[in-house]
Design an enzyme around this catalytic site. Structure first.
Site, PDB file in Angstrom:
ATOM      1  N   ASN A 151      41.664  41.504  31.716  1.00  0.00           N
ATOM      2  CA  ASN A 151      41.687  42.433  30.592  1.00  0.00           C
ATOM      3  C   ASN A 151      40.579  43.469  30.713  1.00  0.00           C
ATOM      4  O   ASN A 151      39.505  43.195  31.252  1.00  0.00           O
ATOM      5  CB  ASN A 151      41.556  41.664  29.278  1.00  0.00           C
ATOM      6  N   ASP A 196      39.439  45.235  27.948  1.00  0.00           N
ATOM      7  CA  ASP A 196      38.985  45.566  26.593  1.00  0.00           C
ATOM      8  C   ASP A 196      37.538  45.204  26.292  1.00  0.00           C
ATOM      9  O   ASP A 196      36.986  45.646  25.281  1.00  0.00           O
ATOM     10  CB  ASP A 196      39.906  44.914  25.552  1.00  0.00           C
ATOM     11  N   HIS A 247      39.759  43.893  36.680  1.00  0.00           N
ATOM     12  CA  HIS A 247      40.532  45.128  36.557  1.00  0.00           C
ATOM     13  C   HIS A 247      39.714  46.253  35.927  1.00  0.00           C
ATOM     14  O   HIS A 247      40.269  47.277  35.540  1.00  0.00           O
ATOM     15  CB  HIS A 247      41.809  44.884  35.750  1.00  0.00           C
ATOM     16  N   THR A 265      47.782  34.309  30.722  1.00  0.00           N
ATOM     17  CA  THR A 265      48.150  35.165  31.836  1.00  0.00           C
ATOM     18  C   THR A 265      49.512  34.776  32.377  1.00  0.00           C
ATOM     19  O   THR A 265      49.836  33.590  32.480  1.00  0.00           O
ATOM     20  CB  THR A 265      47.102  35.117  32.970  1.00  0.00           C
ATOM     21  N   ALA A 321      45.408  30.125  22.820  1.00  0.00           N
ATOM     22  CA  ALA A 321      44.014  29.937  23.221  1.00  0.00           C
ATOM     23  C   ALA A 321      43.139  29.501  22.050  1.00  0.00           C
ATOM     24  O   ALA A 321      42.281  28.625  22.199  1.00  0.00           O
ATOM     25  CB  ALA A 321      43.470  31.226  23.822  1.00  0.00           C
TER      26      ALA A 321
END
Length: 262
Positions: free
Chosen positions: A106, A108, A123, A192, A235
């Site tokens: 992610n 963010d 990423h 994921t 989660a």
């Protein structure tokens, strides 16, 4: 989730020194961040990913890609880490005598905002920009910059510091993720789809090196048949239960491996 599975995972966590949590877009979906692979929703609606989120799209029309990613950044800034992020940060705090590393796909930044200290963003991040030529210039992404601008050091376009479709991962970051994966005693996969290369290799490398592989996902994934534990849960529910169980029976305080993330 089966209580016997939770107790077994806590027991193995008790003996572990190296713990990895590998997270994907499903974890941030509960924060309201749309996921590309769940269909054309939110920002992904009526757009061609090749035009707004690929390196080829950026080279063709930098301003269009910049503006679309700026919308995503503004959404990320407007939302916040959810209970799943908070529970993973809580796990790191509880396991202070262990090395807990978060490896995330992610962009963010929510793991760090929630409180995790050791985070590898394979990423990249939506919060920074860098020189497209990698001359060394990097900066925070100021939302007032509404279009690409020339690098103040070399004049090349400045771009978001994230991995676009069609680009290779940052070698140094991915090498660190690989090193943490193969040294893990227990490796959690959270939210994921395990369809994006090369990050999908990390859990298999961990398992091949001897880690206990725990999948946490409401739905089956390609990893499910080979995971040691495949937990059908979100989660927040799983990690809250895990933390509660750990806190009820304090973990061993063995010597922590304080090697720096390389």
């Amino acid at each position: 989730m089966p209580s016997m599975s939770l107790e077994a995972i806590v027991s193995m966590l008790d003996d572990a020194q190296q713990v990895v949590v590998f997270s994907g877009a499903g974890l941030s979906a509960d924060s309201g961040i749309p996921t590309f692979r769940d269909g054309a929703t939110g920002l992904w609606n009526n757009v061609d990913p090749d035009e707004v989120a690929s390196i080829d799209g950026f080279l063709r029309n930098p301003r269009r890609v910049w503006n679309w990613l700026l919308q995503l950044k503004n959404l990320v800034d407007d939302r916040r880490p959810n209970a799943g992020h908070q529970a993973i940060a809580r796990l790191e705090a509880i396991c202070a005598a262990k090395q807990v590393t978060v490896i995330t796909q992610n962009i963010d930044g929510y793991h760090a905002r929630a409180g995790n200290e050791h985070v590898l963003e394979v990423h990249g991040t939506i919060h920074h920009v860098r020189c497209h030529r990698r001359c060394g210039f990097a900066d925070s992404w100021d939302h007032r910059a509404e279009e690409p601008y020339p690098c103040p050091a070399c004049g090349a376009p400045v771009r978001p510091d994230l991995v676009m479709f069609g680009e290779a991962l940052e070698e140094e970051v991915f090498a660190a993720a690989e090193a943490r994966s193969v040294s893990a005693d227990i490796f959690f996969c959270v939210g994921t789809s395990l369809t994006v290369q090369p990050a999908v290799r990390l859990p298999m490398w961990a398992k091949s090196a001897g880690a206990v592989l725990v999948e946490v996902n409401p739905h089956p994934t390609p990893l499910s048949p080979t995971a040691d534990y495949s937990i059908r849960s979100g989660a927040s529910q799983f990690f809250a239960a895990l933390c509660g169980e750990v806190e009820s029976r304090p973990l061993q305080t063995g010597k922590r491996d304080d090697r720096a993330i390389a």
